[in-house]
Structures are given as structure tokens and as C-alpha cells.
Design a protein around this motif. Structure first.
Motif, PDB file in Angstrom:
ATOM      1  N   PRO A  98       0.812  -1.222   0.000  1.00 28.81           N
ATOM      2  CA  PRO A  98       0.000   0.000   0.000  1.00 28.81           C
ATOM      3  C   PRO A  98       0.848   1.276   0.000  1.00 28.81           C
ATOM      4  CG  PRO A  98      -0.930  -1.573   1.533  1.00 28.81           C
ATOM      5  CD  PRO A  98       0.342  -2.185   0.994  1.00 28.81           C
ATOM      6  N   GLU A 153      11.102 -13.075   8.951  1.00 32.63           N
ATOM      7  CA  GLU A 153      10.171 -12.403   9.849  1.00 32.63           C
ATOM      8  C   GLU A 153      10.798 -11.143  10.453  1.00 32.63           C
ATOM      9  OE1 GLU A 153       7.210 -12.569  10.558  1.00 32.63           O
ATOM     10  OE2 GLU A 153       7.095 -11.370  12.383  1.00 32.63           O
ATOM     11  N   LEU A 170       4.893 -24.219   6.402  1.00 29.11           N
ATOM     12  CA  LEU A 170       6.031 -23.288   6.420  1.00 29.11           C
ATOM     13  C   LEU A 170       5.657 -21.950   5.780  1.00 29.11           C
ATOM     14  CD1 LEU A 170       9.106 -25.566   5.548  1.00 29.11           C
ATOM     15  CD2 LEU A 170       8.110 -25.036   7.764  1.00 29.11           C
ATOM     16  N   VAL A 171       4.987 -22.012   4.636  1.00 30.06           N
ATOM     17  CA  VAL A 171       4.608 -20.772   3.952  1.00 30.06           C
ATOM     18  C   VAL A 171       3.589 -20.011   4.790  1.00 30.06           C
ATOM     19  CG1 VAL A 171       3.523 -19.805   1.885  1.00 30.06           C
ATOM     20  CG2 VAL A 171       5.149 -21.670   1.663  1.00 30.06           C
ATOM     21  N   ILE A 219       3.144 -20.000   8.100  1.00 28.02           N
ATOM     22  CA  ILE A 219       3.755 -19.331   9.255  1.00 28.02           C
ATOM     23  C   ILE A 219       4.493 -18.071   8.791  1.00 28.02           C
ATOM     24  CG2 ILE A 219       5.513 -19.529  11.063  1.00 28.02           C
ATOM     25  CD1 ILE A 219       4.919 -22.524  11.164  1.00 28.02           C
ATOM     26  N   THR A 220       5.259 -18.220   7.713  1.00 27.67           N
ATOM     27  CA  THR A 220       6.017 -17.068   7.228  1.00 27.67           C
ATOM     28  C   THR A 220       5.072 -15.952   6.809  1.00 27.67           C
ATOM     29  OG1 THR A 220       7.613 -18.664   6.395  1.00 27.67           O
ATOM     30  CG2 THR A 220       7.889 -16.399   5.679  1.00 27.67           C
ATOM     31  N   TYR A 221       4.021 -16.326   6.099  1.00 26.18           N
ATOM     32  CA  TYR A 221       3.062 -15.304   5.652  1.00 26.18           C
ATOM     33  C   TYR A 221       2.441 -14.598   6.853  1.00 26.18           C
ATOM     34  CZ  TYR A 221      -1.027 -12.996   3.904  1.00 26.18           C
ATOM     35  OH  TYR A 221      -1.954 -12.038   3.637  1.00 26.18           O
ATOM     36  N   GLY A 271       3.613 -14.137   9.724  1.00 30.44           N
ATOM     37  CA  GLY A 271       4.601 -13.276  10.373  1.00 30.44           C
ATOM     38  C   GLY A 271       4.850 -11.976   9.641  1.00 30.44           C
ATOM     39  N   ILE A 272       5.005 -12.060   8.317  1.00 33.13           N
ATOM     40  CA  ILE A 272       5.385 -10.835   7.613  1.00 33.13           C
ATOM     41  C   ILE A 272       4.197 -10.014   7.170  1.00 33.13           C
ATOM     42  CG2 ILE A 272       7.652 -11.650   6.843  1.00 33.13           C
ATOM     43  CD1 ILE A 272       6.478 -12.367   4.198  1.00 33.13           C
ATOM     44  N   GLU A 273       3.012 -10.596   7.171  1.00 31.51           N
ATOM     45  CA  GLU A 273       1.851  -9.770   6.802  1.00 31.51           C
ATOM     46  C   GLU A 273       0.988  -9.393   8.018  1.00 31.51           C
ATOM     47  OE1 GLU A 273       0.728  -8.053   3.989  1.00 31.51           O
ATOM     48  OE2 GLU A 273       2.801  -8.288   3.326  1.00 31.51           O
ATOM     49  N   TYR A 304       0.857 -10.205  11.174  1.00 33.22           N
ATOM     50  CA  TYR A 304       1.525  -9.909  12.442  1.00 33.22           C
ATOM     51  C   TYR A 304       2.387  -8.649  12.348  1.00 33.22           C
ATOM     52  CZ  TYR A 304       4.437 -10.097  16.507  1.00 33.22           C
ATOM     53  OH  TYR A 304       5.093  -9.735  17.653  1.00 33.22           O
ATOM     54  N   ALA A 305       3.233  -8.577  11.320  1.00 30.71           N
ATOM     55  CA  ALA A 305       4.087  -7.386  11.179  1.00 30.71           C
ATOM     56  C   ALA A 305       3.229  -6.128  11.052  1.00 30.71           C
ATOM     57  CB  ALA A 305       5.000  -7.532   9.952  1.00 30.71           C
ATOM     58  N   VAL A 353       2.118  -4.944  14.356  1.00 35.04           N
ATOM     59  CA  VAL A 353       3.188  -4.311  15.129  1.00 35.04           C
ATOM     60  C   VAL A 353       3.427  -2.881  14.633  1.00 35.04           C
ATOM     61  CG1 VAL A 353       5.674  -4.373  15.601  1.00 35.04           C
ATOM     62  CG2 VAL A 353       4.333  -6.480  15.696  1.00 35.04           C
ATOM     63  N   MET A 354       3.406  -2.724  13.321  1.00 34.96           N
ATOM     64  CA  MET A 354       3.723  -1.406  12.765  1.00 34.96           C
ATOM     65  C   MET A 354       2.538  -0.441  12.835  1.00 34.96           C
ATOM     66  SD  MET A 354       6.243  -2.218   9.581  1.00 34.96           S
ATOM     67  CE  MET A 354       5.762  -3.786   8.957  1.00 34.96           C
ATOM     68  N   SER A 383      -3.344   3.599  -0.670  1.00 38.55           N
ATOM     69  CA  SER A 383      -2.154   3.659   0.176  1.00 38.55           C
ATOM     70  C   SER A 383      -2.523   3.583   1.650  1.00 38.55           C
ATOM     71  CB  SER A 383      -1.347   4.922  -0.111  1.00 38.55           C
ATOM     72  OG  SER A 383      -2.037   6.061   0.343  1.00 38.55           O
ATOM     73  N   ARG A 384      -3.700   4.075   2.038  1.00 39.04           N
ATOM     74  CA  ARG A 384      -4.067   4.034   3.445  1.00 39.04           C
ATOM     75  C   ARG A 384      -5.127   2.979   3.724  1.00 39.04           C
ATOM     76  NH1 ARG A 384      -0.356   6.728   2.819  1.00 39.04           N
ATOM     77  NH2 ARG A 384       0.344   8.568   3.945  1.00 39.04           N
TER      78      ARG A 384
END
Ligand code: HEM
Lengths: 416, 292
Positions: free
Chosen positions: A282, A374, B13-14, B16-18, B20-22, B24-25, B28-29, B212-213
Motif C-alpha cells: 500500500p 520475519e 512453512l509458507v 507461518i512465514t506469511y 509473520g510478515i503480513e 503480524y508485522a 506491530v507497525m 495507500s491508506r
């Protein structure tokens, strides 16, 4: 000149001139593949298909894209996404395809590592594969810059900045790559050239080379078994298809691949139409602004693990700055996979789970790469920084210890 | 069976990784923030239970407001050009033809009473900075008078249709004095130079902000910018939930105009691939029968 008799059929006409019958035999109906393989061996064909889709959708995008800092963003987000009929579809296929191709490349690569398909005559397959990986990385990086959004700009800024850490020539190198002191119009135009011309050409060449390198050693199989292809092929051609250990590329091998492709495409188009944010960040829908740093800068997901290897080193050790250590670790991470055929000192070709030490090595590597990926995305603050350091260190230790682990394994096998 | 096992390992595996980076991350952000409040409970200087008298409101508005604000719907044109208004006040005072419809009544009453606190701009306009908000506070007015003004503005408010044209009218009334929407050919009524001086930054072009938002962010941001961008100079505009939905709908109609086409075509393509995969499976079975 050879005498030509009048052809009785179209096939014969072409065969006289191009030798198509023999060509089809060599390339398809008598190109032998082992029978005991699973769907992981369909990844190569999936990659070929994805590359084709990227090429075709890319050509359509190229008809409206404008490689100029003042026009790039709107040419993508307005002209292509909203004005051109189905322009959005081509962009989504291209962006999602570019992301998913890395997922399949990683599956393909780790399949190779798991089954030991990089040794005993298959070294050139591996090398050409890694060459493709590097070319695809460069292609992905250069392409991500083209929409000229905030993440295009800042990821380009941060990644080109990395080269500044190289001793002596670093600063000049950064300017040379960017074509300016900062990421600017010259940078966009040259990355455009790389993305649409030079790298795709190199990829096409590398794919041909990769396929060629498969011809003599043949692809591996689920058991790592070596057998005489000529004997097995004769069996097959004599009609004993059930007992032969081989199958022809066409139609037997491909019939399975086409099915795998069908299942994959359901998933792929789901992502294209309904779930594309992971591939089209985004933030990148904000126009590039060199004066406004985004709160979080991160590369595309497939670079996160190596980015974290770089970032993990955040403090000085023995007088060497964290930045330099990170750069060294990053350099290491980017070449080390290439050397796997020589780091693995055991001659056994077997699936990892049947190798006493390698199996631990393999699954720890997978876990470590997942942790790196991660934490490459999370902000590197507080405990995150230490996890990153630990995972980065683990990565180095894993590869440095591989020769010893596999040597021990070879000894153990020899004793038996 | 074995192939299913391999597939399961890959999916885990995919997955868990997904995760984490989508999701979950992302959490956090972008931590969750307080839910949007469309009743604007935090400002209560005016007793909004009083019933307003539109006729008296008309007199008050004509005496106090139309020197700065146009109200085309009531036949009051702008007294100055946009350029002059921007030069005088920093920003062009919006036409109030839609005010009674798009602003929440509680917000509107309290805004007239004291604009700065209603807009959450105390960090910008205070004794220390010495800055003055261009619109005066009417805190000297009786609550009943303020409610009369609100009643008048509601009585003349232009009704709009629930379609793109209606959404556009709401967008222009609420955001149009500050923001461009280039992909719809909309330019802010206030010139960019004036905005830069007035706001400290040129408000962004909103053409792609739906992308974007995203809707979720806009839902809380437009309701109260301070929640997500602490210290920003963008005011809380005080829209009702309905008006805000219209604004966001318009941002989507302009910024993501192919959404409907995407969703309908998507289903067809996926259905096609399901049939394709099924036929491919039958073909594969037929071919492999011979070799197994
Ligand atoms: C877009 C890029 C690529 C394409 C189009 C591609 C295509 C293929 C194809 C069609 C095969 C034969 C079928 C199969 O085993 O899947 C193959 C095999 C192989 N590829 Fe790739 N590949 C690509 C990238 C890579 C990469 C990045 C690597 C890792 C370094 C790699 C390593 C291998 C290996 C080791 C084999 C042999 C597998 C075996 O013997 O079992 N390839 N590739």
C-alpha cells in the motif's frame, strides 16, 4: 544439395526442411525423466510458465508505462490501472507473478537442497539455477522501482546505499549505480533499461542454459537413485511401460505438470484478484518523495532474509563496525548458496531425511531463514535486534559447519 | 498420500512465514487505535438538546457568517474570489450549503462556539504560538442562538443522491478547500502556496489514498486525524458517519475505479481454473494409468 521428394503431408513438408520429427523426439517424446518423482518436480515447469506470464504481461505494461520521474507514477496508477481496458489485470498479474515466482523459486531451490540434486554431475544445473536466482533478484529489484512510489524510492535508496559500505570504491560505486548523487531520474531510466531489456535477455539465456545443463546428468528422483537411462528407455519403448523407471517428458511428465499448474493457477488468480496487497505494498501508492522518509522501510518479502543478515550486525566487534560486519555477512549470504555443491562433502545423494546429520542441518536452515524473513520486516529495535543478530550468526555458522557435518556423515556411511 | 504430506509441510512453512510478515508485522507497525467517535462526545460547550429556530438562525448567519462563507444554496454568493479569500484567511472558507447535512450537529454547534477545540488544533493555536484561527469563536453567543444557526444550516442543506455525483459533492464540501483529487480533475479551492503557509505543508493529493491508506485507516483518520498522526495540522472536520462513508466511497470510486470489474471477473477466472484443473486431473490419470 540433397534431393527433395514431394511431401505427402504438412508434417513431412516441415520435417524435410526442419527435421521436426526428430526434434520432437529429442526434446519431448524421448526426453527421459525418472518415474519416481513427486509434484516438487513440477516447480521448474511452473517457473517457466510464470516467467512467460511475466514476459507477456510486462510487454502489455510497457505499452503505456513512462520511465520518467514526473510521469511514471501516474502512468501506472492512472493510465494503466484505470484507463486502459484491463490494464489493471496486467499489472496485477505482473506484480503478483513477480512475488509468487520467488515463492516457487525458493521451493524449487530447497527441493534441490533437500534431495541433494546439486552433486555428482548436477553441479552445473545448480550453478545455472543460482544464476537464475540472481538474475531474478535483480529483475525484481529493478522492477519494483518503476512505479516510483514511496517504497520504490526508499527501497532503492537503502539498497543502493549498501554498496557505499564497500571499502575504497563504495561512495563512487553508489554514484555510478544511481547515475546521480541521489536516487533520481537517471536512476529510474537506467533501471528501466535493465528491467525491460538487459536482465530479461540474460534470463532467457540462463533458462536455456539451465535446461541444457539438465540433459546429461538428468533430473534427480525421490530416492536419489542412479540407473542406466538407455536400458530403461529401451524397456519403455518396447512397451514395458510399467516396469521401466523412466517416463517421457511428453506426454507423461507434462500431464502431471499441467495438473499441478491448474491447481497452482487457482491459487495464483485468487491472489491476483482478491489478495494482492502482499505483492503491491500500500505504501507504494504514495508518490515517491525524497523529502519524506516513510516510518518503516523494508524490501520485498523475498529479500527480507538477506536484508536481515545485513541488519543483524548492529554493534562493533573487534574494532570492526557493525555496518561493515553486516556487509560482509550479506556478501557471504549472497554467494554461499552457489557453493553448496562443494560445501556438501558427502557423496550420498539421498533425501535429507535419510541422511543422519544433514537432516538436522536442513531443517535448522529452514527455521533460520523463516526467522530471518520475519525479523527482516519487523522494526529492528530492542529484543528484535538481538534475535536478528542470533539468526544472522546462526546462518553463518550453519554454512561454515556444513563441510564438517557432511564429512562426518560420509565417514559414518563409510564405516557401515 | 506422500504428496499430500509434502504439500502440508510446504503449506505450514509458507503459512507461518506469511502470517509473520503480513498480519503480524502489520499489527506491530500499525497498532490498533481508539475506535472512531461520530458523536464527538469530547466537546460539550453547547447544550445540543435545545431545539433550534431556523428563522432566527437565518438572521444570525446573515449577520455573522456570510461575510466570509458563501452559501450558494441560500443565494449568498462568495464575497471574494478564492485567491483573495485565501490571501485574507489563509484558506478559503468553505461554502456552507452542505454544512447542515455533512457535519454532526453536536460537532457543528461546538465548532461555532470554539473552532480550535472542536477541530483538535490546540497544539497549533494557543497562547504560546500566538497564532489565531481565522474564524472567530462565537463563545459569546447564547447556546440557543448557536442551536438556531445549526437548525438553519440543516434546513437549507442541499440533498444529494447516493451515487458518485452525490459522493463528489460531499467530498468537495468537506475536503475540497485543502485537498486535490487529480484523478477526478478536482483542484483544492485554496491555492497550494497559501495552503503551504497556512498548514505548514501542502495537503496531499488524495487520488490514491484509498489504496495507500485503505478504508480501515481512513475510517479513523478522517474522524480524528490526531489519533493516527499526532500533532498534524489537518483539522478534525467533524463529519457524520454517513458523510464520511460518502467521502471514502468517492475516494474509492476515483482511486480504485475497477474494483467491481475486478471482483466479478475474478470469480469467473477462478471458476475457469477449477474446471481446468479438474480436466487436467482426468487427463493425468488416464496417462499415468499406463505407466503405473
Ligand atoms: C525462473 C527460474 C527457473 C526456471 C524456469 C527453472 C526451470 C527448471 C526446470 C524446468 C527444471 C526441470 C524440472 C524440475 O526438476 O523441476 C529445473 C530443474 C532444476 N533446477 Fe531450476 N529453474 C529455475 C530456477 C532455479 C533456481 C533458482 C535453482 C536453484 C539454485 C534451480 C535449480 C534447479 C535444480 C537443482 C534442478 C534439478 C532438480 C532435480 O534434478 O531434481 N533452478 N529447473
Amino acid at each position: 544439395m540433397a534431393k527433395f521428394k514431394k511431401a505427402d503431408s504438412m508434417l513431412e513438408w516441415f520435417d524435410q526442411r526442419l527435421g521436426v520429427v526428430n526434434f520432437a523426439k529429442v526434446m519431448m517424446t524421448e526426453y527421459w525423466i525418472p518415474k519416481n518423482i513427486n509434484f516438487l518436480w513440477a516447480m521448474g515447469v511452473l517457473l517457466t510458465m510464470l516467467f512467460t506470464m511475466l514476459l507477456v504481461s510486462g510487454i502489455f505494461l510497457l505499452m503505456y508505462y513512462k520511465p520518467d520521474v514526473n510521469m511514471a507514477f501516474d502512468s501506472v496508477n492512472y493510465t494503466i490501472m484505470q484507463e486502459v481496458a484491463y490494464g489493471w489485470l496486467f499489472r496485477h498479474i505482473h506484480a503478483v507473478g513477480a512475488s509468487v515466482v520467488f515463492l516457487i523459486i525458493y521451493i524449487h531451490m530447497f527441493t534441490g537442497i533437500y534431495y541433494g540434486s546439486y552433486k555428482k554431475g548436477r553441479e552445473m544445473i545448480w550453478i545455472s539455477g543460482m544464476l537464475l536466482f540472481m538474475l531474478f533478484s535483480a529483475e525484481g529489484f529493478s522492477g519494483y522501482m518503476l512505479p516510483w512510489g514511496q517504497m520504490s524510492y526508499w527501497a532503492a535508496y537503502v539498497i543502493t546505499e549498501i554498496f557505499g559500505g564497500i571499502p575504497f570504491i563504495g561512495d563512487d560505486l553508489v554514484v555510478w549505480i544511481r547515475g546521480n548523487f541521489y536516487v533520481a531520474d537517471a536512476t529510474l531510466t537506467r533501471f528501466f533499461m535493465l528491467h525491460v531489456l538487459l536482465i530479461p535477455l540474460a534470463i532467457l539465456g540462463a533458462i536455456v542454459f539451465h535446461f541444457y545443463s539438465l540433459r546429461f546428468p538428468h533430473v534427480n528422483n525421490e530416492k536419489g537413485e542412479f540407473f542406466d537411462y538407455e536400458v530403461e528407455a529401451e524397456k519403455y519403448l518396447a512397451g514395458d511401460k510399467k516396469h521401466s523407471k523412466v517416463i517421457p517428458f511428453w506426454p507423461v511428465f507434462l500431464s502431471k505438470d499441467v495438473f499441478v499448474m491448474g491447481v497452482f493457477l487457482i491459487f495464483f488468480f485468487y491472489l491476483v484478484f482478491f489478495h494482492y496487497d502482499f505483492a503491491m505494498d500500500p505504501i507504494n501508492f504514495d508518490k515517491a518523495n525524497g523529502l519524506k522518509t516513510p516510518a518503516h522501510i523494508y524490501p520485498e518479502w523475498y529479500f527480507l532474509w538477506s536484508y536481515e543478515v545485513l541488519r543483524g550486525w548492529f554493534f562493533e566487534i573487534a574494532g570492526i563496525s557493525g555496518k561493515s560486519l553486516g556487509l560482509m555477512a550479506f556478501g557471504f549470504a549472497n554467494v554461499i548458496f552457489l557453493l553448496i555443491p562443494w560445501l556438501d562433502r558427502s557423496p550420498t545423494v539421498k533425501p535429507a531425511n535419510q541422511r543422519p546429520f544433514f537432516k538436522y542441518w536442513f531443517w535448522i536452515l529452514m527455521a533460520d531463514l523463516m526467522v530471518l524473513t520475519e525479523f527482516g520486516k519487523l522494526p529492528p529495535t530492542g529484543p528484535n535486534a538481538w534475535v536478528g543478530f542470533g539468526a544472522s550468526l546462526t546462518f553463518l555458522v550453519l554454512f561454515l559447519s556444513l563441510p564438517f557435518i557432511t564429512k562426518m556423515e560420509a565417514k559414518k556411511a563409510g564405516r557401515k | 498420500m506422500k504428496e499430500f504430506k509434502i504439500l502440508a509441510v510446504i503449506l505450514i512453512l509458507v503459512g507461518i512465514t506469511y502470517y509473520g510478515i503480513e498480519p503480524y508485522a502489520h499489527s506491530v507497525m500499525h497498532p490498533e487505535v481508539a475506535p472512531a467517535d461520530f458523536t464527538f462526545q469530547d466537546v460539550k460547550n453547547v447544550d445540543t438538546k435545545l431545539t433550534g429556530n431556523a428563522a432566527n438562525g437565518k438572521t444570525l448567519v446573515e449577520a455573522n457568517c456570510i461575510a466570509c462563507h458563501a452559501i450558494e444554496a441560500a443565494g449568498n454568493p462568495a464575497v471574494m474570489s478564492n485567491a483573495d479569500a485565501a490571501a485574507s484567511y489563509g484558506v478559503v472558507p468553505p461554502d456552507l450549503s452542505h454544512a447542515g447535512r455533512i457535519y454532526d450537529a453536536n460537532f457543528l454547534a461546538n465548532f461555532v462556539f470554539d473552532p480550535v477545540s472542536a477541530m483538535h488544533l490546540q497544539h497549533k493555536y494557543n497562547a504560546e504560538s500566538g497564532k489565531q484561527f481565522p474564524m472567530p469563536s462565537y463563545n459569546w453567543m447564547a447556546p440557543q442562538d448557536i442551536m438556531d444557526i445549526v437548525a438553519y444550516l440543516q434546513s437549507i442543506a442541499v440533498k444529494v443522491t447516493d451515487d458518485k455525483a452525490g459522493h463528489k459533492a460531499t467530498f468537495e464540501a468537506a475536503c475540497g478547500r485543502c485537498h486535490n483529487m487529480q484523478y477526478a480533475g478536482i483542484e483544492a479551492t485554496t491555492p497550494a502556496d497559501n495552503l503551504k503557509t497556512y498548514m505548514g505543508t501542502v495537503p496531499p493529493d488524495l487520488s490514491q489514498y484509498i489504496k495507500s491508506r485503505g478504508e480501515h485507516y481512513l475510517h479513523s483518520f478522517v474522524n480524528d486525524p490526531q489519533v493516527l498522526l499526532k500533532g498534524t495540522s489537518m483539522p478534525r472536520v467533524g463529519l457524520t458517519e454517513k458523510a464520511q462513508e460518502e467521502v471514502i466511497a468517492y475516494m474509492e470510486e476515483i482511486g480504485d475505479s475497477k474494483k467491481a470489474e475486478r471482483n466479478s471477473l475474478g470469480l469467473w477466472v477462478m471458476a475457469y481454473m477449477v474446471v481446468f484443473a479438474f480436466l487436467a486431473y482426468l487427463w493425468k490419470r488416464k496417462i499415468w494409468e499406463e505407466v503405473h
